[in-house]
Scaffold this motif. Structure first.
Motif, PDB file in Angstrom:
ATOM      1  N   LEU A  63      33.302  43.958  29.344  1.00 39.00           N
ATOM      2  CA  LEU A  63      35.048  43.591  29.554  1.00 39.00           C
ATOM      3  C   LEU A  63      35.740  45.232  30.613  1.00 39.00           C
ATOM      4  CD1 LEU A  63      35.764  39.725  29.428  1.00 39.00           C
ATOM      5  CD2 LEU A  63      35.651  41.197  31.227  1.00 39.00           C
TER       6      LEU A  63
ATOM      7  N   GLN B  40      37.374  34.561  33.046  1.00 33.39           N
ATOM      8  CA  GLN B  40      37.547  34.642  32.009  1.00 33.39           C
ATOM      9  C   GLN B  40      38.246  34.957  31.036  1.00 33.39           C
ATOM     10  OE1 GLN B  40      33.504  33.140  30.891  1.00 33.39           O
ATOM     11  NE2 GLN B  40      32.631  33.274  33.665  1.00 33.39           N
ATOM     12  N   ALA B  41      38.400  35.597  30.832  1.00 28.15           N
ATOM     13  CA  ALA B  41      38.911  36.953  30.038  1.00 28.15           C
ATOM     14  C   ALA B  41      40.233  36.696  30.208  1.00 28.15           C
ATOM     15  CB  ALA B  41      38.393  38.201  30.256  1.00 28.15           C
TER      16      ALA B  41
ATOM     17  N   ARG C 116      35.455  43.700  41.666  1.00 29.31           N
ATOM     18  CA  ARG C 116      33.855  43.365  42.799  1.00 29.31           C
ATOM     19  C   ARG C 116      33.686  41.714  41.947  1.00 29.31           C
ATOM     20  NH1 ARG C 116      30.653  48.341  41.716  1.00 29.31           N
ATOM     21  NH2 ARG C 116      32.459  50.134  42.376  1.00 29.31           N
TER      22      ARG C 116
ATOM     23  N   GLY D 200      43.671  46.970  30.083  1.00 32.07           N
ATOM     24  CA  GLY D 200      43.744  47.744  31.546  1.00 32.07           C
ATOM     25  C   GLY D 200      43.553  46.415  33.095  1.00 32.07           C
ATOM     26  N   TYR D 201      43.672  44.985  32.493  1.00 34.97           N
ATOM     27  CA  TYR D 201      44.034  44.475  34.461  1.00 34.97           C
ATOM     28  C   TYR D 201      44.391  44.141  34.444  1.00 34.97           C
ATOM     29  CZ  TYR D 201      38.147  44.375  33.939  1.00 34.97           C
ATOM     30  OH  TYR D 201      37.603  44.505  33.172  1.00 34.97           O
ATOM     31  N   ARG D 202      45.528  44.097  35.826  1.00 33.95           N
ATOM     32  CA  ARG D 202      46.637  43.550  36.101  1.00 33.95           C
ATOM     33  C   ARG D 202      46.476  41.824  36.092  1.00 33.95           C
ATOM     34  NH1 ARG D 202      49.097  46.537  40.899  1.00 33.95           N
ATOM     35  NH2 ARG D 202      50.809  45.268  40.734  1.00 33.95           N
TER      36      ARG D 202
ATOM     37  N   ALA E 167      44.488  35.923  42.978  1.00 35.09           N
ATOM     38  CA  ALA E 167      43.517  36.294  44.009  1.00 35.09           C
ATOM     39  C   ALA E 167      42.737  35.025  44.114  1.00 35.09           C
ATOM     40  CB  ALA E 167      43.014  37.778  43.349  1.00 35.09           C
TER      41      ALA E 167
ATOM     42  N   THR F 185      47.509  51.740  29.778  1.00 35.37           N
ATOM     43  CA  THR F 185      46.236  51.487  29.735  1.00 35.37           C
ATOM     44  C   THR F 185      45.296  52.404  30.446  1.00 35.37           C
ATOM     45  OG1 THR F 185      46.040  49.694  28.573  1.00 35.37           O
ATOM     46  CG2 THR F 185      43.947  50.440  28.781  1.00 35.37           C
TER      47      THR F 185
ATOM     48  N   GLY G  47      36.810  45.669  38.217  1.00 35.71           N
ATOM     49  CA  GLY G  47      36.766  43.861  38.196  1.00 35.71           C
ATOM     50  C   GLY G  47      36.928  43.506  38.933  1.00 35.71           C
TER      51      GLY G  47
ATOM     52  N   PHE H 199      47.215  38.551  27.323  1.00 38.57           N
ATOM     53  CA  PHE H 199      47.426  39.494  26.378  1.00 38.57           C
ATOM     54  C   PHE H 199      47.008  40.651  26.745  1.00 38.57           C
ATOM     55  CE2 PHE H 199      48.410  41.841  22.497  1.00 38.57           C
ATOM     56  CZ  PHE H 199      49.446  41.901  22.450  1.00 38.57           C
TER      57      PHE H 199
ATOM     58  N   ALA I 170      43.765  40.971  28.031  1.00 42.53           N
ATOM     59  CA  ALA I 170      43.077  41.020  29.626  1.00 42.53           C
ATOM     60  C   ALA I 170      44.543  42.086  30.430  1.00 42.53           C
ATOM     61  CB  ALA I 170      42.959  40.062  30.470  1.00 42.53           C
ATOM     62  N   GLU I 171      45.260  42.098  29.856  1.00 37.45           N
ATOM     63  CA  GLU I 171      46.265  43.428  30.467  1.00 37.45           C
ATOM     64  C   GLU I 171      45.953  44.523  29.291  1.00 37.45           C
ATOM     65  OE1 GLU I 171      48.564  42.245  32.953  1.00 37.45           O
ATOM     66  OE2 GLU I 171      49.765  44.052  33.018  1.00 37.45           O
TER      67      GLU I 171
ATOM     68  N   VAL J 289      48.113  39.829  39.091  1.00 41.09           N
ATOM     69  CA  VAL J 289      46.737  40.577  40.255  1.00 41.09           C
ATOM     70  C   VAL J 289      45.500  39.602  40.341  1.00 41.09           C
ATOM     71  CG1 VAL J 289      45.091  42.062  41.582  1.00 41.09           C
ATOM     72  CG2 VAL J 289      47.616  42.909  40.504  1.00 41.09           C
ATOM     73  N   TYR J 290      45.200  39.385  38.991  1.00 43.88           N
ATOM     74  CA  TYR J 290      43.765  38.385  39.583  1.00 43.88           C
ATOM     75  C   TYR J 290      44.264  36.904  39.516  1.00 43.88           C
ATOM     76  CZ  TYR J 290      40.738  42.914  37.811  1.00 43.88           C
ATOM     77  OH  TYR J 290      40.457  44.177  38.311  1.00 43.88           O
TER      78      TYR J 290
ATOM     79  N   ALA K 133      49.257  47.416  31.737  1.00 45.33           N
ATOM     80  CA  ALA K 133      47.505  48.074  32.015  1.00 45.33           C
ATOM     81  C   ALA K 133      48.227  49.536  32.774  1.00 45.33           C
ATOM     82  CB  ALA K 133      47.646  46.605  33.480  1.00 45.33           C
TER      83      ALA K 133
ATOM     84  N   PHE L 223      34.445  40.166  38.910  1.00 42.57           N
ATOM     85  CA  PHE L 223      35.653  39.828  39.081  1.00 42.57           C
ATOM     86  C   PHE L 223      35.910  38.346  37.940  1.00 42.57           C
ATOM     87  CE2 PHE L 223      38.304  36.085  41.560  1.00 42.57           C
ATOM     88  CZ  PHE L 223      39.648  36.892  41.429  1.00 42.57           C
TER      89      PHE L 223
ATOM     90  N   VAL M 294      36.406  38.721  34.789  1.00 40.73           N
ATOM     91  CA  VAL M 294      37.688  38.749  34.316  1.00 40.73           C
ATOM     92  C   VAL M 294      38.402  37.338  34.379  1.00 40.73           C
ATOM     93  CG1 VAL M 294      39.882  40.596  35.361  1.00 40.73           C
ATOM     94  CG2 VAL M 294      37.619  41.179  35.751  1.00 40.73           C
TER      95      VAL M 294
ATOM     96  N   PHE N 148      38.761  37.951  22.885  1.00 38.31           N
ATOM     97  CA  PHE N 148      38.406  37.022  24.086  1.00 38.31           C
ATOM     98  C   PHE N 148      36.453  36.048  23.396  1.00 38.31           C
ATOM     99  CE2 PHE N 148      38.974  40.709  26.523  1.00 38.31           C
ATOM    100  CZ  PHE N 148      39.913  40.400  27.245  1.00 38.31           C
TER     101      PHE N 148
ATOM    102  N   ARG O 299      41.986  33.659  31.019  1.00 43.85           N
ATOM    103  CA  ARG O 299      41.777  32.182  30.400  1.00 43.85           C
ATOM    104  C   ARG O 299      41.965  32.544  29.162  1.00 43.85           C
ATOM    105  NH1 ARG O 299      36.198  29.622  31.065  1.00 43.85           N
ATOM    106  NH2 ARG O 299      36.487  30.752  29.549  1.00 43.85           N
TER     107      ARG O 299
END
Lengths: 254, 352
Positions: free
Chosen positions: A103, B211-212, A114, B224-226, B233, A78, A112, B218, B220-221, B229-230, A75, B206, B209, A92, B214
């Motif tokens: 997304l 849902q993405a 928020r 650029g999403y960690r 949360a 990226t 992301g 792979f 989602a990462e 962390v999600y 991440a 949020f 993300v 997705f 889920r």
């Protein structure tokens, strides 16, 4: 800026005794499109995995604009500017085309986490996503779930996801594989547009010689994980044809 | 206005909208519509389970995380209130402090479990939650000096919430506004607010993300999403909401015990409610919890009548004996999962 935007130094990965990528040192510059060829199993996708971080390197370095990112997680790379479109489409599936792209833009803008505004109220994100979807000619399918799309349309979306990232490094892994002849030009047109951007560094794994001839500024050849040729496409191809027997048909003359 | 309250996540099926409206109206007017304390108990249970199931749906249906510790977080909220009220005496302050402590403990525990195990495979997380939840249940039953052990804790709540308290001298629409009615509206109001908050969260950036992740962690990462962390949360948020539901429900019951809050049976009930209602829909929690709680409370009575009505016939009275109610409940669930694999909400939306 004339220095390399992306550079690998002695980049190596071993799986047990097998060396999949063998000390590849190569620098890529902005405004340059480098095609990468090699027979199946030569390590092209593995090389990409080392650059974008899906696979940890056994040895060597990956430098993005001179900064060592060899140990950075996927991440983080990226967000630092490495964009990748995967060879095996990775999307997705239950979400719509527009949601997939939205997304990506949301990730790029770091929005992301928020948790209280509504997605439907984020008009700027939706508009930006619509613009990208339009670029890959998927507007009429924008609301469809990705799982319902044809293979060719999913490939277009795969590329759209990378474009939406607005990366510094574009990594295409056989973007037109399995696409029909009338669909491929959309993707090739987009690659040509990106190539025209002097700030973009483009890496393209591709087998089709006519595509390489028309798009590539430079051609490198991987064989058994090692870099065996590097230079202007015409010159490399000439020698590559000579060595075709041992390259095992890495180039398809279409 | 309605769109904003529902976060643009409309029922998208006329029948579903009608069902939701009926449930909302009946729950909102329960003290006036339904006679007797038993009906009010059931209504409060439904409210509480809607929130508990919806918070589990946030985890399972939206983020794709399988957890067996959800009732543990619920229990933390409930025990927080109970321990504070039982040891510090009745009053708003002990209840508030106990709830806050329970919620904080739930959030910290969730965070610890998440950071410890969400990096690795999903099955590992599920196993860890199971282990932690079992350990917590043992701990609660052993520390009987604080928790009341297997007997649980009875405690007193502020006088304003007890049946003896009268807010008004005159009945309203034939119902006395007792402390019990006030307590019911405390439960109802909290649950409605928590549900709408969750509905907003799943429809936020949020939530998308989650849902993405889920769908494809792979990718989602890779965009650029960690992911960790999600996931962490989402785990914490679900735990906090479950703990809040537990705190409110403890105030309503004036009792907590291992059976009502921590048991694995409740965990399985929650799973069933999510699946029957429809995963990843939020509204599925409303239907799933309502149907399940009603069946739990009234199926036995219904069977008793059916058994009596068929008393002269062979075999039937035996099958309809109230002691067999679990058999029938099980059958209903097997059939509903078989015929509505996407849950009731999925089915209703699919038709529209």
């Amino acid at each position: 800026m004339n220095g390399p935007s992306l550079e690998t130094r002695g980049l190596t990965v071993r799986f047990g005794g097998h060396v999949a990528v063998d000390a590849v040192s190569c620098a890529f510059r902005p405004g340059e499109l480098t095609a990468i060829v090699g027979p199946n199993g030569a390590g092209k996708t593995t090389y990409f995995n080392l650059i974008s971080g899906q696979l940890p390197a056994t040895a060597g370095q990956v430098l993005l604009e001179g900064r060592d990112i060899t140990r950075a997680p996927v991440a983080a790379r990226t967000r630092a500017g490495i964009g990748r479109a995967f060879q095996l489409t990775s999307l997705f599936p239950a979400l719509s085309v527009l949601e997939n792209v939205r997304l990506v833009i949301q990730a790029r803008q770091g929005r992301g986490l928020r948790a209280f505004p509504r997605v439907s109220a984020q008009r700027d994100l939706i508009a930006a996503a619509e613009a990208v979807v339009e670029r890959v000619k998927l507007t009429r399918l924008a609301k469809s779930p990705v799982a319902a799309l044809s293979h060719g349309d999913q490939r277009k979306l795969e590329v759209a996801m990378m474009i939406a990232l607005e990366p510094k490094i574009y990594m295409f892994d056989e973007p037109t594989a399995g696409m029909s002849l009338d669909e491929a030009p959309v993707i090739l047109g987009l690659i040509a547009e990106i190539r025209a951007d002097p700030a973009a560094t483009v890496l393209l794994v591709e087998h089709k010689m006519d595509v390489i001839r028309s798009l590539a500024d430079r051609l490198i050849v991987l064989h058994n994980g090692a870099l065996v040729a590097d230079g202007p496409p015409a010159g490399v191809m000439a020698s590559a044809i000579v060595r075709e027997a041992y390259l095992g048909g890495a180039l398809e003359d279409v | 206005m309605l769109r904003a309250i529902l976060s643009d996540d409309l029922p998208r099926s006329r029948l579903l909208a009608v069902l939701l409206a009926v449930i909302l109206v009946v729950l909102a007017a329960a003290p006036f519509l339904l006679p007797g304390t038993r009906a009010l108990e059931t209504a409060a249970r439904i409210c509480m389970f809607i929130v508990l199931v919806a918070s589990y749906d946030l985890l399972l249906g939206y983020a794709g995380i399988v957890s067996f510790a959800h009732t543990m977080f619920f229990g933390m909220g409930a025990y927080g209130v109970a321990i504070a009220a039982a040891h510090l005496g009745p009053g708003w302050l002990p209840i508030g402090a106990g709830a806050a402590a329970g919620v904080a403990l739930a959030a910290l525990t969730a965070l610890a479990i998440a950071l410890f195990s969400l990096r690795v495979r999903a099955i590992f997380f599920a196993m860890i939650t199971l282990a932690v939840a079992s350990a917590m249940a043992v701990l609660v039953s052993q520390l009987s000096g604080i928790t009341g052990g297997e007997d649980g804790l009875n405690f007193r709540i502020p006088r304003e919430l007890t049946p003896g308290f009268r807010l008004l001298e005159e009945p309203v629409f034939g119902t006395r506004i007792t402390g019990r009615v006030i307590a019911y509206y405390l439960v109802f109001g909290t649950c409605l607010a928590l549900f709408l908050v969750m509905l907003r969260v799943v429809n936020s950036p949020f939530g998308s993300v989650l849902q993405a992740i889920r769908e494809n962690a792979f990718r989602a990462e890779a965009i650029g999403y960690r992911v960790v962390v999600y996931r962490a949360a989402a785990t914490c948020l679900a735990a906090v909401i479950a703990a809040l539901a537990g705190a409110v429900f403890a105030v309503w019951l004036r009792y907590v015990g291992p059976g009502t809050t921590l048991g694995m049976e409740i965990m399985i009930d929650i799973l069933l409610m999510v699946v029957i209602g429809g995963m990843g829909t939020m509204y599925g929690a409303v239907l799933g919890a309502t149907i399940f709680v009603l069946a739990q409370n009234y199926l036995q009575a219904l069977m008793e009548r059916a058994a009596a009505a068929t008393a002269g016939l062979p075999l039937l009275p035996d099958i309809l004996n109230p002691d067999r109610w679990l058999l029938w409940l099980g059958l209903v669930f097997i059939l509903s999962v078989y015929f509505f694999p996407a849950g009731i909400v999925g089915r209703l939306r699919g038709r529209a």
